[in-house]
Design an enzyme around this catalytic site. Structure first.
Site, PDB file in Angstrom:
ATOM      1  N   ASP A 244      47.765  71.980  55.564  1.00 55.28           N
ATOM      2  CA  ASP A 244      47.348  72.897  54.506  1.00 55.28           C
ATOM      3  C   ASP A 244      45.928  72.500  54.099  1.00 55.28           C
ATOM      4  O   ASP A 244      45.721  71.475  53.443  1.00 55.28           O
ATOM      5  CB  ASP A 244      48.329  72.763  53.335  1.00 55.28           C
ATOM      6  CG  ASP A 244      47.955  73.649  52.153  1.00 55.28           C
ATOM      7  OD1 ASP A 244      46.809  74.137  52.107  1.00 55.28           O
ATOM      8  OD2 ASP A 244      48.812  73.827  51.267  1.00 55.28           O
TER       9      ASP A 244
ATOM     10  N   LYS B  17      38.772  79.189  47.806  1.00 51.95           N
ATOM     11  CA  LYS B  17      38.294  77.920  47.249  1.00 51.95           C
ATOM     12  C   LYS B  17      36.947  77.600  47.899  1.00 51.95           C
ATOM     13  O   LYS B  17      35.996  78.364  47.705  1.00 51.95           O
ATOM     14  CB  LYS B  17      39.364  76.840  47.456  1.00 51.95           C
ATOM     15  CG  LYS B  17      40.682  77.176  46.730  1.00 51.95           C
ATOM     16  CD  LYS B  17      41.671  76.047  46.773  1.00 51.95           C
ATOM     17  CE  LYS B  17      42.909  76.327  45.948  1.00 51.95           C
ATOM     18  NZ  LYS B  17      44.006  76.932  46.714  1.00 51.95           N
TER      19      LYS B  17
HETATM   20  N1  DSN Z   1      46.193  75.782  41.932  1.00 52.14           N
HETATM   21  C1  DSN Z   1      45.457  75.215  43.038  1.00 52.14           C
HETATM   22  C2  DSN Z   1      44.634  74.065  42.600  1.00 52.14           C
HETATM   23  O1  DSN Z   1      44.056  74.130  41.528  1.00 52.14           O
HETATM   24  O2  DSN Z   1      44.504  73.087  43.324  1.00 52.14           O
HETATM   25  C3  DSN Z   1      46.326  74.863  44.175  1.00 52.14           C
HETATM   26  O3  DSN Z   1      47.065  75.981  44.539  1.00 52.14           O
END
Ligand code: DSN
Length: 423
Positions: free
Chosen positions: A200, A229
């Protein structure tokens, strides 16, 4: 013309909330390690009329007509993902990281099977088998940890647990671990016990794409990631796998777990993947890591203790215990001062998860604004001042003004229309 003019006319309440959120994002230093700023191009693609279309199935094999353009978009996203990461196959339909991971369980396991993942309090994710997640309830989920002395993943423990319990699925990847994950070591452990390996890379996929973190693609059975991200796309999920698992993964996502894909998101992902293949993104991802190291140095110079003593990636975990301050009030005071992060458990935390000892900081978003190492040192000084003045609203307000001034000098992608607003 105001870019939200139709929302303003139709729904002033939502317009007002979006406008305030735009201002918050423009005028604060966003250090939540899983967040970022997407480009105008990604915003436009994600906000397009593709949201109007249902497309159950896969390109060329849909259950609804009218897919001429949708098929082209999904194929582009798949081709770009495969080219960028060197994958045999990509599925770009998962709604986000959690459903993407669940689709892997669904492809390789049946309820009750043994799986082995990293414990949430040690930096794993809920969907790696943590007890409150269905992955911990529906499967016999075992959890590995980091070592108490080094705070690094205990690969010997992973190997011993795998040997003893023979999991069907071994999961690696982290959400709050500041060091390189040794994917080759995980692959060896998985091979030794006949487990499938899921890596992941949700947090680090942008770094992996740019070579700023080693890639698991050649050694993993399946790689999962979110797209929003460090990869800097819209909120979504993606799976990449070896050719031999293509059928099982595709069937597991649809019809196994989901209905129609979110085509507007797929388009945004396609745009983000094109952006991630550019030299500018390559430089960005390496700067994310350089900035995290600079922030680490600045914080250590100010007397903070960093879990593992530093970082190799985009994030830092700060243990506030030596400063005599818990994570939650620190995160709340930082937020007041315009420095946004999340409180976070540290490994072997004596405090409860809702009131833990640490904060987690990440550099993806500030780096997207063009900030560099000098700004990271300034941010470390802001954090130090706030932690020394948790209850001093005057000082928090002074820091907030300085934060807004710094932000005004580094316009955020997608929010350029607010440039210069130091409010
Ligand atoms: N909620 C995310 C984080 O802040 O790392 C992971 O899914």
């Amino acid at each position: 013309m105001n870019h939200l003019n139709a929302v303003q006319a139709t729904d002033p309440a939502v317009f007002d909330l979006i406008t305030r959120e735009e201002k918050r994002q423009a005028t604060s230093i966003r250090l939540i390690a899983s967040e970022n700023y997407v480009s105008q191009a990604v915003l436009q693609a994600s906000g397009s009329v593709l949201t109007n279309k249902y497309s159950e199935g896969y390109a060329g094999r849909r259950y609804y007509e009218g897919q001429e353009e949708i098929d082209g978009i999904e194929r582009l996203a798949i081709e770009r993902a495969c080219a960028l990461f060197g994958a045999d196959h990509a599925n770009v339909q998962p709604y986000s990281g959690s459903p993407a991971n669940l689709a892997v369980y669904n492809a390789f396991c049946v309820p009750g099977d043994t799986v082995l993942g990293m414990g949430l309090p040690h930096g794993g994710h809920l969907t790696h088998g943590w007890k409150v997640s269905v992955t911990g309830k529906w499967f016999n989920a075992l959890q590995y940890s980091v070592r108490k002395d080094t705070e690094l993943i205990d690969y010997d423990e992973v190997a011993a647990l795998a040997k003893e319990h023979k999991p069907k699925l071994l999961i690696c990847g982290t959400t709050a671990y500041p060091r390189i994950v040794d994917f080759d070591r995980f692959a060896q452990i998985a091979r030794d016990v006949g487990a499938a390996l899921l890596c992941d890379i949700a947090h680090i996929s942008g770094l992996v794409a740019a070579g700023a973190h080693p890639s698991p693609i050649s050694v993993a059975d399946v790689v999962s990631t979110t797209t929003h991200k460090t990869l800097r796309g819209p909120r979504g999920g993606m799976l990449m796998c070896k050719e031999e698992h293509k059928k099982a993964i595709d069937r597991s996502v649809f019809p196994g777990l989901q209905g129609g894909p979110h085509n507007h998101t797929t388009a945004g992902v396609a745009v983000a993947l094109a952006e991630a293949a550019t030299p500018a993104f390559h430089a960005y991802a390496h700067q994310v890591v350089a900035n995290a190291k600079a922030l680490a140095t600045g914080l250590e110079e100010a007397g903070f203790r960093l879990v593992t003593g530093g970082t190799d990636n985009h994030l830092l975990l700060v243990d506030l215990t030596p400063r005599g301050v818990p994570g939650k009030p620190a995160a709340q005071a930082l937020n007041k001062a315009g420095v946004v992060c999340n409180y976070n458990s540290i490994p072997y935390d004596p405090r409860k998860p809702f009131d833990p000892s640490g904060i987690r900081l990440g550099t993806p978003a500030v780096t997207s604004r063009g900030m560099g190492e000098e700004e990271m040192r300034a941010i470390a000084r802001f954090i130090d001042r706030v932690v020394k003045n948790l209850d001093n609203d005057g000082e928090l307000e002074t820091v907030r003004r300085e934060v807004a001034e710094l932000c005004a000098a580094f316009p955020a992608p997608g929010l350029e229309h607010l440039q210069g607003d130091a409010g």
